[in-house]
Write an enzyme that holds these catalytic residues in place. Structure first.
Site, PDB file in Angstrom:
ATOM      1  N   GLU A 142      84.075 126.881 -75.366  1.00  0.00           N
ATOM      2  CA  GLU A 142      83.972 127.006 -76.686  1.00  0.00           C
ATOM      3  C   GLU A 142      82.533 126.218 -77.543  1.00  0.00           C
ATOM      4  O   GLU A 142      82.309 124.316 -76.265  1.00  0.00           O
ATOM      5  CB  GLU A 142      85.565 126.474 -77.270  1.00  0.00           C
ATOM      6  CG  GLU A 142      85.073 125.878 -78.883  1.00  0.00           C
ATOM      7  CD  GLU A 142      84.469 127.468 -79.848  1.00  0.00           C
ATOM      8  OE1 GLU A 142      83.852 127.583 -79.916  1.00  0.00           O
ATOM      9  OE2 GLU A 142      85.276 127.881 -80.644  1.00  0.00           O
ATOM     10  N   HIS A 197      89.834 134.398 -76.886  1.00  0.00           N
ATOM     11  CA  HIS A 197      91.195 133.611 -76.308  1.00  0.00           C
ATOM     12  C   HIS A 197      92.705 134.591 -77.162  1.00  0.00           C
ATOM     13  O   HIS A 197      92.615 134.556 -78.645  1.00  0.00           O
ATOM     14  CB  HIS A 197      91.194 132.568 -75.945  1.00  0.00           C
ATOM     15  CG  HIS A 197      91.365 131.702 -76.715  1.00  0.00           C
ATOM     16  ND1 HIS A 197      92.145 131.342 -78.072  1.00  0.00           N
ATOM     17  CD2 HIS A 197      90.278 130.530 -77.247  1.00  0.00           C
ATOM     18  CE1 HIS A 197      92.055 130.089 -78.756  1.00  0.00           C
ATOM     19  NE2 HIS A 197      90.910 130.137 -77.889  1.00  0.00           N
TER      20      HIS A 197
END
Length: 184
Positions: free
Chosen positions: A80, A10
């Protein structure tokens, strides 16, 4: 065609810029993160993807959208590494109480173990079909995914530094899984 995993971390957030561990906190991209993620379509142009996946976190979904994949399939397997009580804290802050701490070598109290991360990321590795799979995710998880792709333990993800809004390609060289491009 052999399976390929195309990895996109990202774009930048306030916490990624400052080195704060970010797993469950859902932060937007910074203006710089938006601008750099906006350059992804040119880097991905000319390639066809059989499957496009994204972490459910806003920062990954927004990066996928800016890259030209607003309909990416959301996969909880791509979240994550859960840092537990280390969420929002930098490594130097953690090391004040746990010298030499890294996510690769020490536990995250209240978070995920390396084995738990590996278990869910194996779903991504096992689901990579013939052709290209594009995934939008996060730094530690994508580094762990790379280690698993190569048949290495999750802890070897420490060897693969990964910047925000970069493109990396995992594939094969003959019968051997390999890194075809990294951190581009």
């Amino acid at each position: 065609m052999h399976p390929e995993l195309w990895l996109v971390r990202h774009g930048e957030t306030e916490w990624s810029r400052s080195g704060r561990h970010t797993s469950t906190t859902d932060l937007p991209l910074t203006a710089e993160g938006e601008a750099v993620a906006g350059s992804l379509p040119a880097r991905l142009a000319g390639h066809e993807f059989q499957r496009v996946l994204t972490s459910p976190r806003l920062r990954a979904r927004r990066t996928a959208e800016l890259a030209g994949f607003p309909e990416a399939e959301v996969s909880d397997d791509l979240v994550e590494w859960d840092y537990g009580s280390y969420e929002g804290i930098t490594t130097p802050e953690i090391r004040r109480s746990v010298p030499d701490w890294t996510v690769w070598t020490h536990p995250c109290p209240g978070g995920e173990s390396a084995d738990q991360v590996a278990q869910r990321l194996h779903h991504i590795v096992d689901g990579a079909a013939e052709g290209r799979t594009l995934v939008f995710g996060h730094g530690h998880a994508l580094r762990a995914l790379t280690a698993l792709w190569l048949g290495l333990p999750v802890s070897d993800g420490r060897l693969f530094l990964l910047d925000t809004a970069t493109v990396s390609i995992l594939g094969q060289e003959r019968e051997t899984r390999a890194v075809l491009r990294w951190n581009a």
